[in-house]
Design a protein around this motif. Structure first.
Motif, PDB file in Angstrom:
ATOM      1  N   LEU A  69       0.824  -1.204   0.000  1.00  0.00           N
ATOM      2  CA  LEU A  69       0.000   0.000   0.000  1.00  0.00           C
ATOM      3  C   LEU A  69       0.861   1.259   0.000  1.00  0.00           C
ATOM      4  CD1 LEU A  69      -2.709   1.434   0.114  1.00  0.00           C
ATOM      5  CD2 LEU A  69      -2.719   1.068   2.587  1.00  0.00           C
ATOM      6  N   LYS A  70       1.927   1.281   0.801  1.00  0.00           N
ATOM      7  CA  LYS A  70       2.829   2.436   0.829  1.00  0.00           C
ATOM      8  C   LYS A  70       3.403   2.697  -0.559  1.00  0.00           C
ATOM      9  CE  LYS A  70       4.509   1.708   5.505  1.00  0.00           C
ATOM     10  NZ  LYS A  70       5.733   1.402   6.292  1.00  0.00           N
ATOM     11  N   ARG A  71       3.841   1.652  -1.231  1.00  0.00           N
ATOM     12  CA  ARG A  71       4.435   1.812  -2.568  1.00  0.00           C
ATOM     13  C   ARG A  71       3.407   2.334  -3.567  1.00  0.00           C
ATOM     14  NH1 ARG A  71       8.341  -3.554  -2.691  1.00  0.00           N
ATOM     15  NH2 ARG A  71       9.583  -2.874  -0.915  1.00  0.00           N
ATOM     16  N   LYS A  72       2.178   1.828  -3.493  1.00  0.00           N
ATOM     17  CA  LYS A  72       1.122   2.317  -4.383  1.00  0.00           C
ATOM     18  C   LYS A  72       0.849   3.797  -4.129  1.00  0.00           C
ATOM     19  CE  LYS A  72      -1.458  -1.964  -5.088  1.00  0.00           C
ATOM     20  NZ  LYS A  72      -2.711  -2.688  -4.827  1.00  0.00           N
ATOM     21  N   LEU A  73       0.788   4.186  -2.854  1.00  0.00           N
ATOM     22  CA  LEU A  73       0.536   5.594  -2.521  1.00  0.00           C
ATOM     23  C   LEU A  73       1.667   6.494  -3.003  1.00  0.00           C
ATOM     24  CD1 LEU A  73      -0.954   5.241   1.068  1.00  0.00           C
ATOM     25  CD2 LEU A  73      -2.127   6.110  -0.953  1.00  0.00           C
ATOM     26  N   VAL A  74       2.906   6.069  -2.832  1.00  0.00           N
ATOM     27  CA  VAL A  74       4.044   6.868  -3.279  1.00  0.00           C
ATOM     28  C   VAL A  74       3.999   7.023  -4.798  1.00  0.00           C
ATOM     29  CG1 VAL A  74       6.567   6.868  -3.551  1.00  0.00           C
ATOM     30  CG2 VAL A  74       5.540   6.390  -1.318  1.00  0.00           C
ATOM     31  N   ARG A  75       3.722   5.930  -5.526  1.00  0.00           N
ATOM     32  CA  ARG A  75       3.619   6.026  -6.984  1.00  0.00           C
ATOM     33  C   ARG A  75       2.519   6.996  -7.383  1.00  0.00           C
ATOM     34  NH1 ARG A  75       4.259   0.404  -6.969  1.00  0.00           N
ATOM     35  NH2 ARG A  75       2.056   0.114  -7.411  1.00  0.00           N
ATOM     36  N   HIS A  76       1.391   6.933  -6.694  1.00  0.00           N
ATOM     37  CA  HIS A  76       0.282   7.836  -6.990  1.00  0.00           C
ATOM     38  C   HIS A  76       0.684   9.282  -6.734  1.00  0.00           C
ATOM     39  CE1 HIS A  76      -3.838   9.251  -7.379  1.00  0.00           C
ATOM     40  NE2 HIS A  76      -3.701   9.879  -6.223  1.00  0.00           N
ATOM     41  N   TRP A  77       1.336   9.540  -5.603  1.00  0.00           N
ATOM     42  CA  TRP A  77       1.765  10.899  -5.286  1.00  0.00           C
ATOM     43  C   TRP A  77       2.772  11.394  -6.313  1.00  0.00           C
ATOM     44  CZ3 TRP A  77       2.645   9.130   0.373  1.00  0.00           C
ATOM     45  CH2 TRP A  77       1.421   9.130   1.052  1.00  0.00           C
ATOM     46  N   GLU A  78       3.710  10.531  -6.710  1.00  0.00           N
ATOM     47  CA  GLU A  78       4.712  10.923  -7.701  1.00  0.00           C
ATOM     48  C   GLU A  78       4.060  11.250  -9.039  1.00  0.00           C
ATOM     49  OE1 GLU A  78       8.499   8.378  -5.942  1.00  0.00           O
ATOM     50  OE2 GLU A  78       7.453   7.653  -7.720  1.00  0.00           O
ATOM     51  N   ASP A  80       1.117  12.423  -9.514  1.00  0.00           N
ATOM     52  CA  ASP A  80       0.333  13.661  -9.391  1.00  0.00           C
ATOM     53  C   ASP A  80       1.189  14.895  -9.119  1.00  0.00           C
ATOM     54  OD1 ASP A  80      -1.950  12.242  -9.844  1.00  0.00           O
ATOM     55  OD2 ASP A  80      -2.606  12.214  -7.757  1.00  0.00           O
ATOM     56  N   ASP A  81       2.474  14.696  -8.831  1.00  0.00           N
ATOM     57  CA  ASP A  81       3.346  15.812  -8.440  1.00  0.00           C
ATOM     58  C   ASP A  81       4.213  16.223  -9.620  1.00  0.00           C
ATOM     59  OD1 ASP A  81       5.198  17.581  -7.355  1.00  0.00           O
ATOM     60  OD2 ASP A  81       5.417  16.433  -5.498  1.00  0.00           O
TER      61      ASP A  81
END
Length: 86
Positions: A69-78, A80-81
């Motif tokens: 889940l952490k990796r998915k969230l980081v990919r999503h944030w990256e 969108d940034d």
């Protein structure tokens, strides 16, 4: 409710559906995380198990899910940034 009181999943979570297991898989145990409204109408989290788990096994499975889940969230944030754009 005691540790030994068990109710079929369909009675505990009526009208809820789960993703099916792959063909040929046989379920052995279940750990279900439930977001619910409590008796006061406040959002609360609960978990239910099908039976007592080997705690080391459960911790390992939950740790893997947390890391995934952490990796998915980081990919999503990256994604969108704009600062992460190539």
């Amino acid at each position: 409710m005691s540790e030994d009181d068990r109710t079929p999943i369909g009675e505990v979570l009526p009208e809820f559906c789960l993703h099916s297991l792959d063909e040929g898989w046989t379920p052995l145990q279940a750990f279900v995380l439930v977001k619910a409204l409590d008796e006061d109408g406040d959002v609360a989290w609960a978990f239910r198990t099908s039976e007592s788990f080997n705690l080391e096994e459960l911790l390992g499975a939950l740790t893997i899910q947390c890391e995934t889940l952490k990796r998915k969230l980081v990919r999503h944030w990256e994604d969108d940034d704009p600062d992460f754009a190539d």
